[in-house]
Design a protein around this motif. Sequence first.
Motif, PDB file in Angstrom:
ATOM      1  N   ALA A 184     -30.637 -44.832  42.375  1.00  0.00           N
ATOM      2  CA  ALA A 184     -31.896 -45.112  42.084  1.00  0.00           C
ATOM      3  C   ALA A 184     -32.717 -45.894  43.052  1.00  0.00           C
ATOM      4  O   ALA A 184     -33.168 -46.764  43.276  1.00  0.00           O
ATOM      5  CB  ALA A 184     -31.727 -46.205  40.959  1.00  0.00           C
ATOM      6  N   HIS A 185     -33.365 -44.792  43.942  1.00  0.00           N
ATOM      7  CA  HIS A 185     -33.820 -45.106  45.082  1.00  0.00           C
ATOM      8  C   HIS A 185     -35.162 -46.091  44.971  1.00  0.00           C
ATOM      9  O   HIS A 185     -35.234 -47.038  45.788  1.00  0.00           O
ATOM     10  CB  HIS A 185     -34.753 -43.780  45.721  1.00  0.00           C
ATOM     11  CG  HIS A 185     -35.096 -43.934  46.951  1.00  0.00           C
ATOM     12  ND1 HIS A 185     -34.166 -43.988  48.296  1.00  0.00           N
ATOM     13  CD2 HIS A 185     -36.183 -44.295  47.530  1.00  0.00           C
ATOM     14  CE1 HIS A 185     -34.847 -44.139  49.275  1.00  0.00           C
ATOM     15  NE2 HIS A 185     -36.295 -44.234  48.891  1.00  0.00           N
ATOM     16  N   GLU A 186     -35.994 -45.991  43.822  1.00  0.00           N
ATOM     17  CA  GLU A 186     -36.962 -46.934  43.766  1.00  0.00           C
ATOM     18  C   GLU A 186     -36.641 -48.065  42.644  1.00  0.00           C
ATOM     19  O   GLU A 186     -37.538 -48.749  42.296  1.00  0.00           O
ATOM     20  CB  GLU A 186     -38.318 -46.281  43.113  1.00  0.00           C
ATOM     21  CG  GLU A 186     -38.645 -44.904  44.225  1.00  0.00           C
ATOM     22  CD  GLU A 186     -38.741 -45.352  45.490  1.00  0.00           C
ATOM     23  OE1 GLU A 186     -39.379 -46.571  45.597  1.00  0.00           O
ATOM     24  OE2 GLU A 186     -38.618 -44.486  46.471  1.00  0.00           O
ATOM     25  N   GLY A 187     -35.588 -48.211  42.262  1.00  0.00           N
ATOM     26  CA  GLY A 187     -35.291 -49.294  41.309  1.00  0.00           C
ATOM     27  C   GLY A 187     -35.262 -50.658  41.792  1.00  0.00           C
ATOM     28  O   GLY A 187     -35.242 -51.020  42.925  1.00  0.00           O
ATOM     29  N   ARG A 188     -34.978 -51.673  41.041  1.00  0.00           N
ATOM     30  CA  ARG A 188     -35.160 -53.110  41.454  1.00  0.00           C
ATOM     31  C   ARG A 188     -33.745 -53.228  42.063  1.00  0.00           C
ATOM     32  O   ARG A 188     -33.805 -54.133  42.900  1.00  0.00           O
ATOM     33  CB  ARG A 188     -35.287 -53.863  40.183  1.00  0.00           C
ATOM     34  CG  ARG A 188     -35.203 -55.398  40.557  1.00  0.00           C
ATOM     35  CD  ARG A 188     -36.398 -55.811  41.426  1.00  0.00           C
ATOM     36  NE  ARG A 188     -36.327 -57.253  41.791  1.00  0.00           N
ATOM     37  CZ  ARG A 188     -36.595 -57.751  43.024  1.00  0.00           C
ATOM     38  NH1 ARG A 188     -36.823 -56.969  43.860  1.00  0.00           N
ATOM     39  NH2 ARG A 188     -36.472 -59.238  43.199  1.00  0.00           N
ATOM     40  N   ALA A 189     -32.655 -52.793  41.487  1.00  0.00           N
ATOM     41  CA  ALA A 189     -31.302 -52.848  42.272  1.00  0.00           C
ATOM     42  C   ALA A 189     -31.369 -52.506  43.683  1.00  0.00           C
ATOM     43  O   ALA A 189     -30.812 -53.087  44.496  1.00  0.00           O
ATOM     44  CB  ALA A 189     -30.293 -52.210  41.383  1.00  0.00           C
ATOM     45  N   SER A 190     -31.954 -51.525  43.885  1.00  0.00           N
ATOM     46  CA  SER A 190     -31.955 -50.951  45.249  1.00  0.00           C
ATOM     47  C   SER A 190     -32.840 -51.825  46.011  1.00  0.00           C
ATOM     48  O   SER A 190     -32.370 -52.121  47.411  1.00  0.00           O
ATOM     49  CB  SER A 190     -32.692 -49.382  45.266  1.00  0.00           C
ATOM     50  OG  SER A 190     -31.745 -48.426  44.478  1.00  0.00           O
ATOM     51  N   GLU A 191     -33.895 -52.296  45.639  1.00  0.00           N
ATOM     52  CA  GLU A 191     -34.699 -53.302  46.404  1.00  0.00           C
ATOM     53  C   GLU A 191     -33.924 -54.469  46.739  1.00  0.00           C
ATOM     54  O   GLU A 191     -33.975 -54.827  47.866  1.00  0.00           O
ATOM     55  CB  GLU A 191     -35.878 -53.704  45.567  1.00  0.00           C
ATOM     56  CG  GLU A 191     -36.986 -52.429  45.343  1.00  0.00           C
ATOM     57  CD  GLU A 191     -38.168 -53.012  44.258  1.00  0.00           C
ATOM     58  OE1 GLU A 191     -38.080 -54.168  44.208  1.00  0.00           O
ATOM     59  OE2 GLU A 191     -38.713 -52.150  43.921  1.00  0.00           O
ATOM     60  N   GLU A 192     -33.212 -55.026  45.666  1.00  0.00           N
ATOM     61  CA  GLU A 192     -32.427 -56.215  46.198  1.00  0.00           C
ATOM     62  C   GLU A 192     -31.538 -55.957  47.353  1.00  0.00           C
ATOM     63  O   GLU A 192     -31.094 -56.926  48.092  1.00  0.00           O
ATOM     64  CB  GLU A 192     -31.548 -56.637  44.868  1.00  0.00           C
ATOM     65  CG  GLU A 192     -32.626 -57.287  43.842  1.00  0.00           C
ATOM     66  CD  GLU A 192     -32.156 -57.746  42.437  1.00  0.00           C
ATOM     67  OE1 GLU A 192     -32.759 -58.173  41.692  1.00  0.00           O
ATOM     68  OE2 GLU A 192     -30.935 -57.360  42.390  1.00  0.00           O
ATOM     69  N   ILE A 193     -30.651 -54.743  47.197  1.00  0.00           N
ATOM     70  CA  ILE A 193     -29.666 -54.542  48.072  1.00  0.00           C
ATOM     71  C   ILE A 193     -30.184 -54.217  49.376  1.00  0.00           C
ATOM     72  O   ILE A 193     -29.443 -54.587  50.599  1.00  0.00           O
ATOM     73  CB  ILE A 193     -28.690 -53.087  47.443  1.00  0.00           C
ATOM     74  CG1 ILE A 193     -28.096 -53.676  46.327  1.00  0.00           C
ATOM     75  CG2 ILE A 193     -27.697 -52.773  48.511  1.00  0.00           C
ATOM     76  CD1 ILE A 193     -26.805 -54.731  46.619  1.00  0.00           C
ATOM     77  N   ARG A 194     -31.529 -53.581  49.498  1.00  0.00           N
ATOM     78  CA  ARG A 194     -31.940 -53.178  50.834  1.00  0.00           C
ATOM     79  C   ARG A 194     -32.174 -54.560  51.222  1.00  0.00           C
ATOM     80  O   ARG A 194     -32.307 -55.001  52.735  1.00  0.00           O
ATOM     81  CB  ARG A 194     -33.025 -52.384  50.727  1.00  0.00           C
ATOM     82  CG  ARG A 194     -32.994 -51.025  50.421  1.00  0.00           C
ATOM     83  CD  ARG A 194     -34.102 -50.112  50.606  1.00  0.00           C
ATOM     84  NE  ARG A 194     -33.594 -48.771  50.315  1.00  0.00           N
ATOM     85  CZ  ARG A 194     -34.122 -48.158  49.015  1.00  0.00           C
ATOM     86  NH1 ARG A 194     -34.810 -48.929  48.076  1.00  0.00           N
ATOM     87  NH2 ARG A 194     -33.538 -47.009  48.529  1.00  0.00           N
TER      88      ARG A 194
END
Length: 220
Positions: A184-194
């Motif tokens: 989920a490239h643009e998802g909130r989970a991705s933002e947090e992990i990055r």
Amino acid sequence: MYVLALVTQKGGSGKSTLAVGLAVAGMETNERVAFVEADPQGTISKWKERRGRPYPRVDRVADPAEIERALSRLEAEGIWLAIVDTAATSNALAMHAIARADLCLIPARPSPADIEAAIPTIIAIRRLKRRFAFVLNQTPPRGCRLTEAATSLNSLGVLALPYVGQRNDHQDALGAGLGVTEFAHEGRASEEIRELWRWVLKKLVEGSFDHEQHANRVAG
């Protein structure tokens, strides 16, 4: 080569899921990342089978001597970061992973049971004089329980940022053989992990600089 170990005696804290998310986020920034799996449950090995891609590689180990050999192999191959995933127990494998780590991450859910379970791990890490940080994992969006957990962990040591929310994308990505930033490239989970990856990366590099400065002072 840097070594990052995910350690805690509490089962269900999300060590393997965080390890996968951080590894893939690191690969997205062109780092050479590999796993050393010191958990008999084999969550990361099973994820790699579903992944069907050559990278990141996974070396499974069953005793402390194998950890050392695996890390030596990876370093010789030019791996930049080895992520060691450990079992939810205090054993010789976990202790050796801690001893070899440049940074230990202790995932904890915002519950008294998770925080209490982290204390023996903290004692072991401090005894071995390693650097560590907590990661508040599987967190609700808000609430007094989250605030209380953050306060408790801050009183015990460094708390990594951001907190990692309880989101279905993490488990769905694991089931698909992907990192959450791929799933989920643009998802909130991705933002947090990055963002967590950037925090970890900074701490790893800062730690290396501190060690070099200390060595230079000693040599001088």
